[in-house]
Design a protein around this motif. Structure first.
Motif, PDB file in Angstrom:
ATOM      1  N   ASP A  75      42.492  36.943  -6.658  1.00 52.21           N
ATOM      2  CA  ASP A  75      42.253  38.162  -7.437  1.00 52.21           C
ATOM      3  C   ASP A  75      42.220  39.396  -6.543  1.00 52.21           C
ATOM      4  O   ASP A  75      42.672  40.480  -6.940  1.00 52.21           O
ATOM      5  CB  ASP A  75      40.931  38.057  -8.200  1.00 52.21           C
ATOM      6  CG  ASP A  75      41.020  37.113  -9.400  1.00 52.21           C
ATOM      7  OD1 ASP A  75      42.150  36.830  -9.841  1.00 52.21           O
ATOM      8  OD2 ASP A  75      39.967  36.667  -9.884  1.00 52.21           O
ATOM      9  N   SER A  76      41.691  39.227  -5.324  1.00 58.68           N
ATOM     10  CA  SER A  76      41.575  40.373  -4.415  1.00 58.68           C
ATOM     11  C   SER A  76      42.914  40.762  -3.799  1.00 58.68           C
ATOM     12  O   SER A  76      43.030  41.830  -3.199  1.00 58.68           O
ATOM     13  CB  SER A  76      40.569  40.055  -3.298  1.00 58.68           C
ATOM     14  OG  SER A  76      41.088  39.048  -2.433  1.00 58.68           O
ATOM     15  N   HIS A  77      43.923  39.898  -3.943  1.00 60.95           N
ATOM     16  CA  HIS A  77      45.242  40.186  -3.391  1.00 60.95           C
ATOM     17  C   HIS A  77      46.245  40.600  -4.465  1.00 60.95           C
ATOM     18  O   HIS A  77      47.425  40.784  -4.182  1.00 60.95           O
ATOM     19  CB  HIS A  77      45.797  38.954  -2.658  1.00 60.95           C
ATOM     20  CG  HIS A  77      45.142  38.694  -1.340  1.00 60.95           C
ATOM     21  ND1 HIS A  77      43.875  38.170  -1.239  1.00 60.95           N
ATOM     22  CD2 HIS A  77      45.584  38.895  -0.058  1.00 60.95           C
ATOM     23  CE1 HIS A  77      43.559  38.038   0.043  1.00 60.95           C
ATOM     24  NE2 HIS A  77      44.571  38.467   0.776  1.00 60.95           N
ATOM     25  N   SER A  78      45.779  40.734  -5.700  1.00 64.56           N
ATOM     26  CA  SER A  78      46.708  41.031  -6.787  1.00 64.56           C
ATOM     27  C   SER A  78      46.047  41.943  -7.822  1.00 64.56           C
ATOM     28  O   SER A  78      44.819  41.991  -7.926  1.00 64.56           O
ATOM     29  CB  SER A  78      47.163  39.730  -7.461  1.00 64.56           C
ATOM     30  OG  SER A  78      47.920  39.990  -8.615  1.00 64.56           O
ATOM     31  N   SER A  79      46.881  42.642  -8.551  1.00 61.88           N
ATOM     32  CA  SER A  79      46.367  43.502  -9.623  1.00 61.88           C
ATOM     33  C   SER A  79      46.075  42.703 -10.881  1.00 61.88           C
ATOM     34  O   SER A  79      45.504  43.229 -11.838  1.00 61.88           O
ATOM     35  CB  SER A  79      47.385  44.604  -9.934  1.00 61.88           C
ATOM     36  OG  SER A  79      48.614  44.017 -10.380  1.00 61.88           O
ATOM     37  N   LYS A  80      46.478  41.418 -10.875  1.00 61.93           N
ATOM     38  CA  LYS A  80      46.261  40.579 -12.052  1.00 61.93           C
ATOM     39  C   LYS A  80      45.177  39.550 -11.791  1.00 61.93           C
ATOM     40  O   LYS A  80      45.078  39.003 -10.694  1.00 61.93           O
ATOM     41  CB  LYS A  80      47.559  39.867 -12.449  1.00 61.93           C
ATOM     42  CG  LYS A  80      48.648  40.812 -12.946  1.00 61.93           C
ATOM     43  CD  LYS A  80      49.846  40.045 -13.457  1.00 61.93           C
ATOM     44  CE  LYS A  80      50.892  40.994 -14.017  1.00 61.93           C
ATOM     45  NZ  LYS A  80      52.054  40.263 -14.593  1.00 61.93           N
ATOM     46  N   GLU A  81      44.393  39.296 -12.806  1.00 60.70           N
ATOM     47  CA  GLU A  81      43.317  38.314 -12.705  1.00 60.70           C
ATOM     48  C   GLU A  81      43.855  36.901 -12.901  1.00 60.70           C
ATOM     49  O   GLU A  81      44.574  36.626 -13.863  1.00 60.70           O
ATOM     50  CB  GLU A  81      42.245  38.609 -13.758  1.00 60.70           C
ATOM     51  CG  GLU A  81      41.097  37.616 -13.766  1.00 60.70           C
ATOM     52  CD  GLU A  81      40.190  37.811 -14.965  1.00 60.70           C
ATOM     53  OE1 GLU A  81      40.601  37.432 -16.080  1.00 60.70           O
ATOM     54  OE2 GLU A  81      39.090  38.351 -14.780  1.00 60.70           O
ATOM     55  N   VAL A  82      43.526  35.988 -11.979  1.00 65.12           N
ATOM     56  CA  VAL A  82      43.932  34.595 -12.123  1.00 65.12           C
ATOM     57  C   VAL A  82      43.174  33.964 -13.287  1.00 65.12           C
ATOM     58  O   VAL A  82      41.944  34.029 -13.347  1.00 65.12           O
ATOM     59  CB  VAL A  82      43.643  33.806 -10.825  1.00 65.12           C
ATOM     60  CG1 VAL A  82      43.868  32.314 -11.051  1.00 65.12           C
ATOM     61  CG2 VAL A  82      44.529  34.299  -9.705  1.00 65.12           C
ATOM     62  N   TYR A  83      43.925  33.373 -14.212  1.00 67.52           N
ATOM     63  CA  TYR A  83      43.321  32.785 -15.410  1.00 67.52           C
ATOM     64  C   TYR A  83      43.749  31.323 -15.516  1.00 67.52           C
ATOM     65  O   TYR A  83      44.943  31.013 -15.524  1.00 67.52           O
ATOM     66  CB  TYR A  83      43.759  33.556 -16.656  1.00 67.52           C
ATOM     67  CG  TYR A  83      43.156  33.045 -17.942  1.00 67.52           C
ATOM     68  CD1 TYR A  83      41.784  33.076 -18.156  1.00 67.52           C
ATOM     69  CD2 TYR A  83      43.969  32.523 -18.951  1.00 67.52           C
ATOM     70  CE1 TYR A  83      41.230  32.609 -19.341  1.00 67.52           C
ATOM     71  CE2 TYR A  83      43.427  32.059 -20.139  1.00 67.52           C
ATOM     72  CZ  TYR A  83      42.058  32.106 -20.321  1.00 67.52           C
ATOM     73  OH  TYR A  83      41.512  31.633 -21.494  1.00 67.52           O
ATOM     74  N   LEU A  84      42.773  30.404 -15.570  1.00 65.14           N
ATOM     75  CA  LEU A  84      43.048  28.968 -15.615  1.00 65.14           C
ATOM     76  C   LEU A  84      42.986  28.391 -17.027  1.00 65.14           C
ATOM     77  O   LEU A  84      43.086  27.175 -17.195  1.00 65.14           O
ATOM     78  CB  LEU A  84      42.057  28.223 -14.715  1.00 65.14           C
ATOM     79  CG  LEU A  84      42.074  28.610 -13.232  1.00 65.14           C
ATOM     80  CD1 LEU A  84      41.017  27.816 -12.459  1.00 65.14           C
ATOM     81  CD2 LEU A  84      43.453  28.379 -12.622  1.00 65.14           C
ATOM     82  N   GLY A  85      42.841  29.242 -18.012  1.00 68.98           N
ATOM     83  CA  GLY A  85      42.739  28.757 -19.389  1.00 68.98           C
ATOM     84  C   GLY A  85      44.014  28.139 -19.925  1.00 68.98           C
ATOM     85  O   GLY A  85      43.974  27.403 -20.906  1.00 68.98           O
ATOM     86  N   GLN A  86      45.151  28.433 -19.293  1.00 67.76           N
ATOM     87  CA  GLN A  86      46.434  27.857 -19.713  1.00 67.76           C
ATOM     88  C   GLN A  86      46.925  26.792 -18.732  1.00 67.76           C
ATOM     89  O   GLN A  86      48.079  26.379 -18.796  1.00 67.76           O
ATOM     90  CB  GLN A  86      47.483  28.968 -19.833  1.00 67.76           C
ATOM     91  CG  GLN A  86      47.193  29.985 -20.914  1.00 67.76           C
ATOM     92  CD  GLN A  86      47.151  29.363 -22.292  1.00 67.76           C
ATOM     93  OE1 GLN A  86      47.964  28.497 -22.618  1.00 67.76           O
ATOM     94  NE2 GLN A  86      46.211  29.791 -23.111  1.00 67.76           N
ATOM     95  N   LEU A  87      46.051  26.365 -17.823  1.00 65.58           N
ATOM     96  CA  LEU A  87      46.434  25.355 -16.838  1.00 65.58           C
ATOM     97  C   LEU A  87      46.863  24.060 -17.523  1.00 65.58           C
ATOM     98  O   LEU A  87      46.157  23.540 -18.390  1.00 65.58           O
ATOM     99  CB  LEU A  87      45.253  25.079 -15.896  1.00 65.58           C
ATOM    100  CG  LEU A  87      45.513  24.137 -14.718  1.00 65.58           C
ATOM    101  CD1 LEU A  87      46.549  24.731 -13.765  1.00 65.58           C
ATOM    102  CD2 LEU A  87      44.209  23.842 -13.971  1.00 65.58           C
ATOM    103  N   LYS A  88      48.021  23.530 -17.126  1.00 61.59           N
ATOM    104  CA  LYS A  88      48.585  22.329 -17.754  1.00 61.59           C
ATOM    105  C   LYS A  88      48.610  21.122 -16.820  1.00 61.59           C
ATOM    106  O   LYS A  88      48.431  19.990 -17.269  1.00 61.59           O
ATOM    107  CB  LYS A  88      50.014  22.602 -18.244  1.00 61.59           C
ATOM    108  CG  LYS A  88      50.146  23.736 -19.242  1.00 61.59           C
ATOM    109  CD  LYS A  88      49.380  23.457 -20.520  1.00 61.59           C
ATOM    110  CE  LYS A  88      49.610  24.562 -21.539  1.00 61.59           C
ATOM    111  NZ  LYS A  88      48.778  24.357 -22.757  1.00 61.59           N
ATOM    112  N   THR A  89      48.850  21.358 -15.536  1.00 51.68           N
ATOM    113  CA  THR A  89      49.037  20.238 -14.604  1.00 51.68           C
ATOM    114  C   THR A  89      48.361  20.535 -13.271  1.00 51.68           C
ATOM    115  O   THR A  89      48.458  21.650 -12.759  1.00 51.68           O
ATOM    116  CB  THR A  89      50.535  19.975 -14.358  1.00 51.68           C
ATOM    117  OG1 THR A  89      51.208  19.812 -15.606  1.00 51.68           O
ATOM    118  CG2 THR A  89      50.734  18.725 -13.524  1.00 51.68           C
TER     119      THR A  89
END
Length: 355
Positions: A75-89
């Motif tokens: 998150d600190s290296h990107s303007s987008k928040e990492v979201y694991l709610g769609q994690l599939k594998t």
């Protein structure tokens, strides 16, 4: 009327506040595939986001002690928040599986993660997970959805590997006391190969099962529907497609020794008999006996090989004994003490059509 107006005035501010912590979709990086490796410097997490409309996806890796720290660092290296709610594998590398403490820690984080679904598919590799995630991305620019679809919809129809999600993995680890088989993924020149398995004992890497061993393990568990086996009949190679796989287990004790009689009943059809009619009872019986014998030998060899490699109950046969015959169960013994014999019956209910 005055009470009604007062109530409406009290409710109105809540309707106007909106969602303070809401995130617009374009502000999030939706992770589809996650790879976890153990390196000399700690844990390496490889994130593969879903493809968005604003450009190509980019796989990136973060070194951290925990998944939570890796997400925060990303998150600190990107303007987008990492979201694991769609994690599939999730793909586990061999080095991680060899580290019992690290593997247990990651498993605990995934299970406790509020956003992570218990239906996330779990895979293992004998190499590193990062190379697998990179290969997945090369094949599918949506970064792994095809892989999830395969295990969700196709794996149980072709019987080359077993679908194991986060919930199944945790249940098997508990019931089988740290032993199970995870589906294996291998990077090849063509891309990736799905087949075989990685056996865990005491919740750590034990050994790898070949594609054939994994297929016969599925037959042993009654999950072989869709498998296709080949044999030589006369001068012709014929294929037997399994459509129903039924298994029963009979545990007994004789002279202080534990025995398990495994009865495997398979129904299906064949193709390519080189003009030899399967409508003739003699040919049909010969082919049925041919495949029954092949399956029996390979099942017993698979069981014997695994028994020699580990006392971990990777097939769940010892746990099944405890459930079915608690009086025979001995906590001081393990599944290596089982004398296992296999009987196989093959029934051809379809011999195809000549057009």
């Amino acid at each position: 009327m005055r009470k009604t107006i007062t109530l409406l005035l009290l409710i109105l501010p809540f309707c106007l506040t909106g969602c303070w912590d809401g995130k617009d979709p374009e502000d999030r990086s939706y992770i589809i595939t996650l790879g976890v490796d153990r390196t000399e410097d700690g844990l390496l997490f490889t994130f593969a986001p879903a493809k968005t409309t604003d450009g190509e996806t980019k796989v990136y890796s973060m070194q951290a002690d925990t998944l939570a720290k890796a997400v925060a660092r990303a998150d600190s290296h990107s303007s987008k928040e990492v979201y694991l709610g769609q994690l599939k594998t999730v793909v586990f590398g061999k080095a991680l599986l060899e580290d019992k403490t690290a593997f247990a820690g990651i498993t605990e984080e995934l299970l406790r993660g509020v956003a992570v679904s218990e239906k996330v598919m779990i895979l293992a590799t004998e190499a590193d997970a990062k190379s697998c995630v990179d290969a997945i991305t090369e094949i599918d620019h949506s970064t792994g959805l095809f892989l999830w679809d395969f295990y969700k919809n196709t794996a149980n129809e072709v019987a080359v590997t077993r679908a194991v999600d986060l919930d199944i993995m945790q249940t098997d680890l508990q019931v089988q006391k740290g032993s199970l088989i995870l589906p294996r993924m291998t990077v090849t020149e063509e891309g990736i190969s799905l087949g075989g398995g990685i056996a865990l004992h005491n919740a750590t890497y034990a050994f790898a099962l070949s594609d054939d061993m994994e297929q016969y393990a599925l037959l042993l568990l009654g999950e072989g529907d869709g498998a296709v086996l080949e044999a030589e009949y006369g001068q012709t190679a014929i294929a037997f497609e399994i459509r129903k796989n039924k298994v029963s287990y009979d545990y007994t004790e004789q002279d202080g020794n534990l025995h398990c009689a495994v009865s495997v009943k398979l129904m299906g059809g064949i193709t390519g008999a080189d003009g030899q009619s399967m409508s003739e009872q003699k040919n049909r019986t010969e082919v049925q006996n041919l495949f029954a014998n092949i399956i029996k030998i390979n099942l017993e060899n698979t069981i014997k090989t695994v028994q020699q490699k580990t006392d971990g109950d990777v097939f769940g046969l010892w746990a099944r004994l405890q459930r079915m015959c608690p009086k025979l169960y001995d906590a001081n013994k393990n599944w290596q003490d089982l004398d296992i014999a296999v009987e196989c019956q093959v029934i051809l209910d379809d011999t195809g059509r000549i057009r």
